[in-house]
Scaffold this motif. Structure first.
Motif, PDB file in Angstrom:
ATOM      1  N   VAL A   8       0.852  -1.186   0.000  1.00  0.00           N
ATOM      2  CA  VAL A   8       0.000   0.000   0.000  1.00  0.00           C
ATOM      3  C   VAL A   8       0.884   1.229   0.000  1.00  0.00           C
ATOM      4  O   VAL A   8       2.022   1.195   0.441  1.00  0.00           O
ATOM      5  CB  VAL A   8      -0.942   0.052   1.233  1.00  0.00           C
ATOM      6  CG1 VAL A   8      -1.970  -1.032   1.179  1.00  0.00           C
ATOM      7  CG2 VAL A   8      -0.169   0.003   2.516  1.00  0.00           C
ATOM      8  N   ASN A   9       0.343   2.313  -0.500  1.00  0.00           N
ATOM      9  CA  ASN A   9       1.081   3.567  -0.489  1.00  0.00           C
ATOM     10  C   ASN A   9       1.077   4.152   0.914  1.00  0.00           C
ATOM     11  O   ASN A   9       0.122   3.970   1.674  1.00  0.00           O
ATOM     12  CB  ASN A   9       0.463   4.569  -1.475  1.00  0.00           C
ATOM     13  CG  ASN A   9       0.631   4.114  -2.911  1.00  0.00           C
ATOM     14  OD1 ASN A   9       1.618   3.470  -3.252  1.00  0.00           O
ATOM     15  ND2 ASN A   9      -0.340   4.430  -3.749  1.00  0.00           N
ATOM     16  N   LYS A  10       2.134   4.865   1.254  1.00  0.00           N
ATOM     17  CA  LYS A  10       2.270   5.475   2.569  1.00  0.00           C
ATOM     18  C   LYS A  10       1.080   6.385   2.845  1.00  0.00           C
ATOM     19  O   LYS A  10       0.659   7.151   1.981  1.00  0.00           O
ATOM     20  CB  LYS A  10       3.573   6.272   2.629  1.00  0.00           C
ATOM     21  CG  LYS A  10       3.889   6.790   3.987  1.00  0.00           C
ATOM     22  CD  LYS A  10       5.252   7.446   4.010  1.00  0.00           C
ATOM     23  CE  LYS A  10       5.559   7.930   5.416  1.00  0.00           C
ATOM     24  NZ  LYS A  10       6.901   8.484   5.507  1.00  0.00           N
ATOM     25  N   GLY A  11       0.523   6.252   4.034  1.00  0.00           N
ATOM     26  CA  GLY A  11      -0.618   7.077   4.425  1.00  0.00           C
ATOM     27  C   GLY A  11      -1.965   6.449   4.100  1.00  0.00           C
ATOM     28  O   GLY A  11      -2.989   6.919   4.562  1.00  0.00           O
ATOM     29  N   LYS A  12      -1.980   5.415   3.295  1.00  0.00           N
ATOM     30  CA  LYS A  12      -3.238   4.745   2.947  1.00  0.00           C
ATOM     31  C   LYS A  12      -3.567   3.701   4.010  1.00  0.00           C
ATOM     32  O   LYS A  12      -2.703   3.209   4.711  1.00  0.00           O
ATOM     33  CB  LYS A  12      -3.132   4.056   1.582  1.00  0.00           C
ATOM     34  CG  LYS A  12      -2.842   5.002   0.448  1.00  0.00           C
ATOM     35  CD  LYS A  12      -4.008   5.927   0.217  1.00  0.00           C
ATOM     36  CE  LYS A  12      -3.703   6.864  -0.936  1.00  0.00           C
ATOM     37  NZ  LYS A  12      -4.726   7.841  -1.152  1.00  0.00           N
ATOM     38  N   LYS A  13      -4.856   3.375   4.143  1.00  0.00           N
ATOM     39  CA  LYS A  13      -5.296   2.416   5.146  1.00  0.00           C
ATOM     40  C   LYS A  13      -5.239   1.003   4.584  1.00  0.00           C
ATOM     41  O   LYS A  13      -5.406   0.793   3.395  1.00  0.00           O
ATOM     42  CB  LYS A  13      -6.719   2.724   5.598  1.00  0.00           C
ATOM     43  CG  LYS A  13      -6.821   4.011   6.371  1.00  0.00           C
ATOM     44  CD  LYS A  13      -8.216   4.235   6.880  1.00  0.00           C
ATOM     45  CE  LYS A  13      -8.242   5.553   7.662  1.00  0.00           C
ATOM     46  NZ  LYS A  13      -9.516   5.758   8.315  1.00  0.00           N
ATOM     47  N   ILE A  14      -5.023   0.058   5.491  1.00  0.00           N
ATOM     48  CA  ILE A  14      -5.016  -1.349   5.127  1.00  0.00           C
ATOM     49  C   ILE A  14      -5.688  -2.120   6.251  1.00  0.00           C
ATOM     50  O   ILE A  14      -5.574  -1.763   7.417  1.00  0.00           O
ATOM     51  CB  ILE A  14      -3.573  -1.856   4.891  1.00  0.00           C
ATOM     52  CG1 ILE A  14      -3.597  -3.298   4.414  1.00  0.00           C
ATOM     53  CG2 ILE A  14      -2.711  -1.703   6.116  1.00  0.00           C
ATOM     54  CD1 ILE A  14      -2.247  -3.795   3.926  1.00  0.00           C
ATOM     55  N   VAL A  15      -6.433  -3.145   5.889  1.00  0.00           N
ATOM     56  CA  VAL A  15      -7.083  -3.989   6.881  1.00  0.00           C
ATOM     57  C   VAL A  15      -6.420  -5.361   6.813  1.00  0.00           C
ATOM     58  O   VAL A  15      -6.377  -5.983   5.753  1.00  0.00           O
ATOM     59  CB  VAL A  15      -8.597  -4.120   6.599  1.00  0.00           C
ATOM     60  CG1 VAL A  15      -9.244  -5.078   7.584  1.00  0.00           C
ATOM     61  CG2 VAL A  15      -9.266  -2.758   6.665  1.00  0.00           C
ATOM     62  N   LEU A  16      -5.894  -5.811   7.947  1.00  0.00           N
ATOM     63  CA  LEU A  16      -5.261  -7.121   8.028  1.00  0.00           C
ATOM     64  C   LEU A  16      -6.101  -8.012   8.923  1.00  0.00           C
ATOM     65  O   LEU A  16      -6.514  -7.596   9.998  1.00  0.00           O
ATOM     66  CB  LEU A  16      -3.845  -6.992   8.615  1.00  0.00           C
ATOM     67  CG  LEU A  16      -2.894  -6.056   7.878  1.00  0.00           C
ATOM     68  CD1 LEU A  16      -1.617  -5.884   8.663  1.00  0.00           C
ATOM     69  CD2 LEU A  16      -2.606  -6.605   6.495  1.00  0.00           C
TER      70      LEU A  16
END
Length: 91
Positions: free
Chosen positions: A59-67
């Motif tokens: 993911v790009n820096k600053g973007k959200k990710i759900v793990l």
């Protein structure tokens, strides 16, 4: 006394001839055949997870990710790491 074995597992193929020369190996083809026969180490299946984890995320820096993960033990402590550093949850 056993001769030291050349360490070529992590070497770039262009370095094989130089490594063989350093160890006095004149049969480069024989060395390459032995390399092919070397067992590839497969990652061990973990009994802690109910199913295999998906491939790495990007993911790009600053973007959200759900793990998310399914664990066999509901009381297991789960920590997500990136480059050895724990990823803290956000709001």
């Amino acid at each position: 006394k056993k001769k030291p074995e050349p360490e070529v597992e992590n070497a770039h193929p262009s370095e094989y001839e130089k490594i063989a020369f350093q160890y006095g190996i004149t049969d480069l083809r024989g060395m390459l055949k032995r390399l092919k026969k070397m067992k590839v180490v497969e990652p061990k299946a973990s009994e802690a997870f109910l199913r295999r984890l998906e491939s790495a995320y990007s993911v790009n820096k600053g973007k959200k990710i759900v793990l998310s993960v399914e664990v066999a033990d509901p009381n297991a402590e789960v920590k997500w790491l990136k480059n050895g550093q724990e990823i803290k949850t956000s709001a």
